[in-house]
Motif scaffolding. Structure first.
Motif, PDB file in Angstrom:
ATOM      1  N   PHE A 122       0.820  -1.215   0.000  1.00 48.09           N
ATOM      2  CA  PHE A 122       0.000   0.000   0.000  1.00 48.09           C
ATOM      3  C   PHE A 122       0.854   1.266   0.000  1.00 48.09           C
ATOM      4  N   LEU A 123       2.158   1.126   0.258  1.00 45.36           N
ATOM      5  CA  LEU A 123       3.026   2.298   0.366  1.00 45.36           C
ATOM      6  C   LEU A 123       3.110   3.122  -0.922  1.00 45.36           C
ATOM      7  N   PRO A 124       3.178   2.518  -2.133  1.00 45.39           N
ATOM      8  CA  PRO A 124       3.236   3.358  -3.339  1.00 45.39           C
ATOM      9  C   PRO A 124       2.032   4.284  -3.492  1.00 45.39           C
ATOM     10  N   PHE A 125       0.850   3.843  -3.068  1.00 43.97           N
ATOM     11  CA  PHE A 125      -0.321   4.720  -3.145  1.00 43.97           C
ATOM     12  C   PHE A 125      -0.157   5.925  -2.229  1.00 43.97           C
ATOM     13  N   THR A 126       0.305   5.695  -1.002  1.00 42.69           N
ATOM     14  CA  THR A 126       0.506   6.813  -0.083  1.00 42.69           C
ATOM     15  C   THR A 126       1.604   7.738  -0.596  1.00 42.69           C
ATOM     16  N   PHE A 127       2.618   7.171  -1.240  1.00 47.63           N
ATOM     17  CA  PHE A 127       3.673   8.010  -1.799  1.00 47.63           C
ATOM     18  C   PHE A 127       3.132   8.872  -2.937  1.00 47.63           C
ATOM     19  N   SER A 128       2.242   8.319  -3.761  1.00 50.02           N
ATOM     20  CA  SER A 128       1.633   9.109  -4.840  1.00 50.02           C
ATOM     21  C   SER A 128       0.851  10.287  -4.273  1.00 50.02           C
ATOM     22  N   LEU A 129       0.165  10.062  -3.164  1.00 52.52           N
ATOM     23  CA  LEU A 129      -0.536  11.175  -2.509  1.00 52.52           C
ATOM     24  C   LEU A 129       0.448  12.217  -2.003  1.00 52.52           C
ATOM     25  N   MET A 130       1.594  11.762  -1.476  1.00 54.80           N
ATOM     26  CA  MET A 130       2.581  12.696  -0.932  1.00 54.80           C
ATOM     27  C   MET A 130       3.167  13.593  -2.021  1.00 54.80           C
ATOM     28  N   VAL A 131       3.478  13.028  -3.198  1.00 55.24           N
ATOM     29  CA  VAL A 131       4.100  13.838  -4.246  1.00 55.24           C
ATOM     30  C   VAL A 131       3.073  14.672  -5.010  1.00 55.24           C
ATOM     31  N   THR A 132       1.819  14.229  -5.051  1.00 52.76           N
ATOM     32  CA  THR A 132       0.781  14.990  -5.759  1.00 52.76           C
ATOM     33  C   THR A 132       0.240  16.123  -4.894  1.00 52.76           C
ATOM     34  N   PHE A 133       0.097  15.847  -3.596  1.00 51.66           N
ATOM     35  CA  PHE A 133      -0.396  16.854  -2.653  1.00 51.66           C
ATOM     36  C   PHE A 133       0.606  17.003  -1.513  1.00 51.66           C
ATOM     37  N   PRO A 134       1.761  17.635  -1.778  1.00 57.19           N
ATOM     38  CA  PRO A 134       2.825  17.675  -0.765  1.00 57.19           C
ATOM     39  C   PRO A 134       2.455  18.459   0.489  1.00 57.19           C
ATOM     40  N   GLU A 135       1.535  19.395   0.387  1.00 55.94           N
ATOM     41  CA  GLU A 135       1.191  20.211   1.541  1.00 55.94           C
ATOM     42  C   GLU A 135      -0.062  19.725   2.257  1.00 55.94           C
ATOM     43  N   VAL A 136      -0.666  18.640   1.766  1.00 49.02           N
ATOM     44  CA  VAL A 136      -1.837  18.057   2.426  1.00 49.02           C
ATOM     45  C   VAL A 136      -1.345  16.932   3.333  1.00 49.02           C
ATOM     46  N   PRO A 137      -1.703  16.931   4.615  1.00 51.17           N
ATOM     47  CA  PRO A 137      -1.110  15.963   5.557  1.00 51.17           C
ATOM     48  C   PRO A 137      -1.602  14.526   5.385  1.00 51.17           C
ATOM     49  N   LEU A 138      -2.674  14.302   4.611  1.00 55.50           N
ATOM     50  CA  LEU A 138      -3.248  12.953   4.561  1.00 55.50           C
ATOM     51  C   LEU A 138      -2.256  11.938   4.018  1.00 55.50           C
ATOM     52  N   GLY A 139      -1.527  12.282   2.931  1.00 60.34           N
ATOM     53  CA  GLY A 139      -0.581  11.329   2.355  1.00 60.34           C
ATOM     54  C   GLY A 139       0.519  10.962   3.334  1.00 60.34           C
ATOM     55  N   ILE A 140       1.092  11.965   4.016  1.00 62.81           N
ATOM     56  CA  ILE A 140       2.141  11.688   5.005  1.00 62.81           C
ATOM     57  C   ILE A 140       1.581  10.853   6.148  1.00 62.81           C
ATOM     58  N   PHE A 141       0.364  11.199   6.595  1.00 68.88           N
ATOM     59  CA  PHE A 141      -0.261  10.483   7.712  1.00 68.88           C
ATOM     60  C   PHE A 141      -0.468   9.007   7.353  1.00 68.88           C
ATOM     61  N   LEU A 142      -1.003   8.746   6.150  1.00 74.77           N
ATOM     62  CA  LEU A 142      -1.241   7.353   5.741  1.00 74.77           C
ATOM     63  C   LEU A 142       0.072   6.591   5.591  1.00 74.77           C
ATOM     64  N   PHE A 143       1.097   7.253   5.044  1.00 72.81           N
ATOM     65  CA  PHE A 143       2.400   6.594   4.908  1.00 72.81           C
ATOM     66  C   PHE A 143       2.943   6.205   6.283  1.00 72.81           C
ATOM     67  N   CYS A 144       2.876   7.119   7.233  1.00 67.54           N
ATOM     68  CA  CYS A 144       3.368   6.835   8.583  1.00 67.54           C
ATOM     69  C   CYS A 144       2.563   5.714   9.238  1.00 67.54           C
ATOM     70  N   MET A 145       1.258   5.708   9.039  1.00 67.80           N
ATOM     71  CA  MET A 145       0.434   4.651   9.636  1.00 67.80           C
ATOM     72  C   MET A 145       0.766   3.299   9.044  1.00 67.80           C
ATOM     73  N   CYS A 146       1.108   3.257   7.740  1.00 68.95           N
ATOM     74  CA  CYS A 146       1.532   1.995   7.130  1.00 68.95           C
ATOM     75  C   CYS A 146       2.826   1.494   7.760  1.00 68.95           C
ATOM     76  N   VAL A 147       3.787   2.405   7.970  1.00 67.08           N
ATOM     77  CA  VAL A 147       5.054   2.005   8.587  1.00 67.08           C
ATOM     78  C   VAL A 147       4.819   1.519  10.011  1.00 67.08           C
ATOM     79  N   ILE A 148       3.915   2.187  10.747  1.00 65.32           N
ATOM     80  CA  ILE A 148       3.595   1.750  12.113  1.00 65.32           C
ATOM     81  C   ILE A 148       2.984   0.355  12.087  1.00 65.32           C
ATOM     82  N   THR A 149       2.097   0.118  11.128  1.00 71.91           N
ATOM     83  CA  THR A 149       1.479  -1.214  11.014  1.00 71.91           C
ATOM     84  C   THR A 149       2.516  -2.278  10.696  1.00 71.91           C
ATOM     85  N   ILE A 150       3.447  -1.955   9.796  1.00 67.21           N
ATOM     86  CA  ILE A 150       4.519  -2.904   9.466  1.00 67.21           C
ATOM     87  C   ILE A 150       5.329  -3.232  10.712  1.00 67.21           C
TER      88      ILE A 150
END
Length: 482
Positions: A122-150
């Motif tokens: 699921f990480l590539p999807f969160t990364f796509s959100l991060m690069v498309t919307f760099p100033e919106v916290p949702l992509g960073i938040f989802l990426f961090c939650m994935c790492v926490i889950t891992i």
């Protein structure tokens, strides 16, 4: 008093089990982890590599200039890609460390591993959100939650086997704890989130430096009887060479495969255009895409030769230290950027006014991908008795050849980049000349190295009589012998 539990045999020393042992393992519901580790390495290498796709698909219209705004956008996306790639490799390294202790798996451990892999995909999807919307916290938040889950799943795997739970929890929890803080900061100050995520990558080395300073100030401490040597952050600790090779091969294979995707997607002519513009001649229609095919073959040759250099290096490596693993990871991160280099070179014909900047971007990616390979070789030489085969050490018969093989691409890419500074009008020709010359240099490299060594021996032989004359006691400029 119960003695500390002994870890099961490490993966690197396992061999094919006898039939009786396999039957006994099957009866107990356990099995060796070879196939699951191969699956995990393949999936992790794919996920780490496809992170580059949102960067390569950065939309730049033909009317846009490759100005500072575009350069800033591309540089930001490349930086975020490098960070996320390295975080995925941190997860892979933790996976490797854990299974150096866990030699056999049962159904529960296999399912926990699948849950970990599902989260990683699921990480590539969160990364796509991060690069498309760099100033919106949702992509960073989802990426961090994935790492926490891992991290949570890895904790579950270690706790399930009961192997040194306290020590393993102390190690595995560090990354998820930092990502938890990063997820919190993303809600109100996202730059701090990127800083905390970057800290995850270099945390082992910060921990090592802190331990070194503590030992200097307070003296060396006795290791605990329950410490696990497999999970220490010693920079000289050997990694599983087989898994390093498997992960690296996966990255190179996926990068080589990604290059053809744009050929299949963008360079297949439309049937109506073939009929209307080229009078039904498919050959004439395909000839329009000649520069793109040239860029593809040149990029594939670059990927293949970098893999060949990596393969040649690890043929002479006996074991890989953690510092070698870090340099290998950095090299692979830039290898993963080679599809971006292909995108830049394939655009020469469509946007000739930007070719100088695109050549420099491509040369920089190739340079960093190869210079980290050379740095890995240099680090191995610092501990050559432990890390290298005798033939590759100083004075060995393969030492000079390996030096030349690993130095070829850094020198060629640096020379091409420097040449564009003086001959900017010929930047495209210089880059294509490098792509053509380097494969032929690889073919002739052993002959060239032998000729260079023979020339050095001849020059050394000519210098010896001169030295003998200078050292003659009858020479007037030297003091008479006592």
């Amino acid at each position: 008093m119960s003695r500390p539990q002994t870890p099961e045999p490490a993966l690197s020393v396992q061999r094919d089990s006898p039939t009786g042992t396999r039957d006994e393992d099957a009866a107990n519901g356990t099995q060796h982890s070879h196939r699951m580790l191969s699956f995990s390495d393949a999936l992790l290498s794919i996920i780490a590599t496809v992170m580059i796709l949102p960067v390569t698909h950065t939309e730049i219209s033909p009317e846009q200039q490759f100005d500072k705004s575009i350069q800033k956008l591309l540089a930001t996306r490349i930086a975020v890609y490098l960070m996320t790639f390295l975080i995925v490799t941190v997860a892979w390294a933790a996976h490797t460390r854990l299974f150096q202790v866990v030699g056999k798996i049962d159904d529960t451990l296999a399912l926990l591993n699948l849950a970990c892999m599902m989260t990683i995909t699921f990480l590539p999807f969160t990364f796509s959100l991060m690069v498309t919307f760099p100033e919106v916290p949702l992509g960073i938040f989802l990426f961090c939650m994935c790492v926490i889950t891992i991290g949570a799943v890895q904790i579950g795997r270690s706790a399930h086997r009961g192997l040194y739970r306290q020590h393993i929890l102390h190690i595995v929890l560090r990354g998820p704890a930092l990502c938890f803080l990063a997820a919190g900061f993303s809600l109100f100050f996202y730059p701090a989130s990127y800083l905390l995520m970057a800290t995850v990558i270099f945390l082992p080395y910060v921990s090592k430096a802190a331990g070194w300073c503590r030992d200097r100030l307070m003296g060396p401490q006795e290791p605990s009887a329950h410490s696990v040597e497999f999970f220490t952050f010693d920079l000289q600790e050997p990694l599983s060479k087989e898994r390093v090779e498997a992960f690296s091969d996966g990255v190179y294979a996926i990068v080589a495969t990604l290059l053809i995707l744009d050929i299949c997607e963008d360079n297949v002519p439309d049937s109506k255009d073939v009929e209307e513009k080229f009078r039904g001649s498919l050959v004439a229609a395909l000839s329009v895409y000649g520069p793109q095919f040239l860029a593809y073959f040149g990029s594939f040759a670059t990927v293949g030769l970098l893999w060949f250099a990596h393969h040649s290096l690890f043929l002479h490596v006996r074991k890989a230290t953690q510092s070698m693993g870090l340099l290998n990871t950095l090299s692979l991160a830039f290898v993963g950027g080679l599809p971006l280099a292909y995108q830049q070179t394939s655009a020469f014909a469509r946007r000739p006014h930007d070719e100088l900047e695109r050549v420099r971007v491509s040369c920089a990616i190739i340079f960093f991908a190869s210079i980290f390979q050379f740095a890995m070789w240099t680090v191995a030489l610092l501990h050559e008795t432990e890390t290298l085969q005798p033939s590759a050490r100083f004075g060995g018969r393969e030492h000079a050849f390996m030096f030349a093989k690993l130095a070829l691409y850094p020198c060629a890419s640096l020379l091409a980049f420097t040449s564009t500074c003086f001959l900017s009008g010929f930047s495209t020709a210089i880059f294509h000349l490098m792509q053509i010359a380097v494969p032929f240099a690889f073919l002739l490299l052993r002959l060239l190295v032998r000729l260079a060594l023979a020339l050095l021996r001849a020059l050394r032989g000519l210098a010896r009589p001169t030295r003998a004359t200078e050292g003659d006691p009858q020479a007037p400029l030297l003091a008479a012998p006592c």
